[in-house]
Design a protein around this motif. Structure first.
Motif, PDB file in Angstrom:
ATOM      1  N   GLN A  78     -24.130 -22.708 -16.591  1.00 18.54           N
ATOM      2  CA  GLN A  78     -22.937 -22.071 -15.996  1.00 18.54           C
ATOM      3  C   GLN A  78     -22.807 -20.595 -16.388  1.00 18.54           C
ATOM      4  OE1 GLN A  78     -23.005 -25.117 -17.127  1.00 18.54           O
ATOM      5  NE2 GLN A  78     -21.965 -26.434 -15.671  1.00 18.54           N
ATOM      6  N   CYS A 135     -25.713 -33.505 -14.314  1.00 20.61           N
ATOM      7  CA  CYS A 135     -25.992 -32.269 -13.592  1.00 20.61           C
ATOM      8  C   CYS A 135     -25.993 -32.469 -12.077  1.00 20.61           C
ATOM      9  CB  CYS A 135     -27.361 -31.749 -13.997  1.00 20.61           C
ATOM     10  SG  CYS A 135     -28.691 -32.838 -13.451  1.00 20.61           S
ATOM     11  N   GLY A 137     -23.964 -32.881  -9.616  1.00 22.22           N
ATOM     12  CA  GLY A 137     -23.114 -32.007  -8.797  1.00 22.22           C
ATOM     13  C   GLY A 137     -23.676 -30.596  -8.713  1.00 22.22           C
ATOM     14  N   ASN A 138     -24.150 -30.075  -9.871  1.00 26.65           N
ATOM     15  CA  ASN A 138     -24.732 -28.727  -9.899  1.00 26.65           C
ATOM     16  C   ASN A 138     -25.994 -28.668  -9.043  1.00 26.65           C
ATOM     17  OD1 ASN A 138     -22.746 -28.206 -11.787  1.00 26.65           O
ATOM     18  ND2 ASN A 138     -24.121 -28.433 -13.538  1.00 26.65           N
ATOM     19  N   HIS A 140     -26.796 -30.627  -6.478  1.00 26.31           N
ATOM     20  CA  HIS A 140     -26.444 -30.702  -5.056  1.00 26.31           C
ATOM     21  C   HIS A 140     -25.947 -29.351  -4.540  1.00 26.31           C
ATOM     22  CE1 HIS A 140     -27.202 -34.752  -3.841  1.00 26.31           C
ATOM     23  NE2 HIS A 140     -26.514 -35.265  -4.844  1.00 26.31           N
ATOM     24  N   SER A 141     -25.050 -28.695  -5.322  1.00 21.46           N
ATOM     25  CA  SER A 141     -24.533 -27.420  -4.799  1.00 21.46           C
ATOM     26  C   SER A 141     -25.605 -26.347  -4.771  1.00 21.46           C
ATOM     27  CB  SER A 141     -23.283 -26.922  -5.529  1.00 21.46           C
ATOM     28  OG  SER A 141     -23.133 -27.483  -6.757  1.00 21.46           O
ATOM     29  N   MET A 142     -26.533 -26.367  -5.750  1.00 23.93           N
ATOM     30  CA  MET A 142     -27.571 -25.339  -5.706  1.00 23.93           C
ATOM     31  C   MET A 142     -28.511 -25.568  -4.526  1.00 23.93           C
ATOM     32  SD  MET A 142     -30.180 -23.912  -8.555  1.00 23.93           S
ATOM     33  CE  MET A 142     -31.422 -22.798  -7.959  1.00 23.93           C
ATOM     34  N   LYS A 144     -27.804 -27.019  -1.752  1.00 24.05           N
ATOM     35  CA  LYS A 144     -27.054 -26.661  -0.557  1.00 24.05           C
ATOM     36  C   LYS A 144     -27.082 -25.145  -0.347  1.00 24.05           C
ATOM     37  CE  LYS A 144     -22.553 -27.632   1.382  1.00 24.05           C
ATOM     38  NZ  LYS A 144     -21.177 -27.910   0.981  1.00 24.05           N
ATOM     39  N   GLN A 145     -26.899 -24.435  -1.459  1.00 23.97           N
ATOM     40  CA  GLN A 145     -26.924 -22.975  -1.413  1.00 23.97           C
ATOM     41  C   GLN A 145     -28.284 -22.455  -0.950  1.00 23.97           C
ATOM     42  OE1 GLN A 145     -26.313 -20.879  -5.157  1.00 23.97           O
ATOM     43  NE2 GLN A 145     -24.106 -21.007  -4.792  1.00 23.97           N
ATOM     44  N   LYS A 147     -30.315 -23.893   0.937  1.00 14.48           N
ATOM     45  CA  LYS A 147     -30.558 -24.235   2.340  1.00 14.48           C
ATOM     46  C   LYS A 147     -29.968 -23.209   3.295  1.00 14.48           C
ATOM     47  CE  LYS A 147     -30.968 -29.256   2.324  1.00 14.48           C
ATOM     48  NZ  LYS A 147     -30.111 -30.427   2.334  1.00 14.48           N
ATOM     49  N   GLN A 148     -29.043 -22.379   2.787  1.00 13.58           N
ATOM     50  CA  GLN A 148     -28.476 -21.344   3.631  1.00 13.58           C
ATOM     51  C   GLN A 148     -29.622 -20.515   4.197  1.00 13.58           C
ATOM     52  OE1 GLN A 148     -25.007 -20.989   3.956  1.00 13.58           O
ATOM     53  NE2 GLN A 148     -24.799 -22.788   2.649  1.00 13.58           N
TER      54      GLN A 148
END
Ligand SMILES: [Zn+2]
Length: 154
Positions: A78, A135, A137-138, A140-142, A144-145, A147-148
């Motif tokens: 973090q 970890c 959640g972290n 998954h969000s990374m 997802k990021q 994939k932008q």
């Protein structure tokens, strides 16, 4: 009904440095992570500060003790989410750089491996991850990021 107006300005669960609300962690997470004699640990209840720019990793509920990034044995995701060599998954050793370099198929394979490990109860997030929890959640969000759409070569 929340009556936030009647709470004191500096809540017991707010970081004394950045004032953001900390996330409660088990004492064993703090004691596993500290890089010095545990004789110095005075409080029983600690919270984890997730603010990237804040040097404090753990603070006690009553604000009597704080522990900074220099006092923690692991580098904290973090606090350095952009660092290539920092772990995002501490149990199965996946770094930010690994995840960035991976193809989308490889990322799926990493997530499959992670889920297999979790289901096999091979993780020890409370002892290995400074945040004291999984970890997932972290990750998954990374992902997802990542994939932008990036606007590199057409
Ligand atoms: Zn803080």
């Amino acid at each position: 009904m929340t009556e936030s107006w009647c709470y004191p300005i500096q809540a017991a669960n707010a970081c004394p440095e950045c004032s953001k609300t900390g996330k409660p962690v088990q004492q064993q997470t703090v004691t596993a992570m500290l890089a010095f004699s545990l004789r110095k640990v005075q409080a029983k209840q600690y919270l984890f500060c997730r603010t990237q720019t804040c040097p404090i990793v753990y603070f006690s509920v009553n604000h009597e003790q704080t522990f900074t990034v220099e006092q923690v044995r692991e580098r904290v995701y973090q606090k350095e989410p952009e660092a290539q060599d920092v772990f995002i998954c501490y149990c199965f050793h996946h770094t930010v750089g690994d995840l960035r370099a991976a193809s989308s198929e490889d990322r799926t394979a990493i997530m499959d491996d992670l889920n297999t490990g979790i289901n096999a109860e091979q993780c020890a997030c409370d002892l290995r991850n400074p945040q004291g929890s999984c970890c997932l959640g972290n990750m998954h969000s990374m992902i997802k990021q990542l994939k932008q759409p990036d606007f590199t070569a057409p």
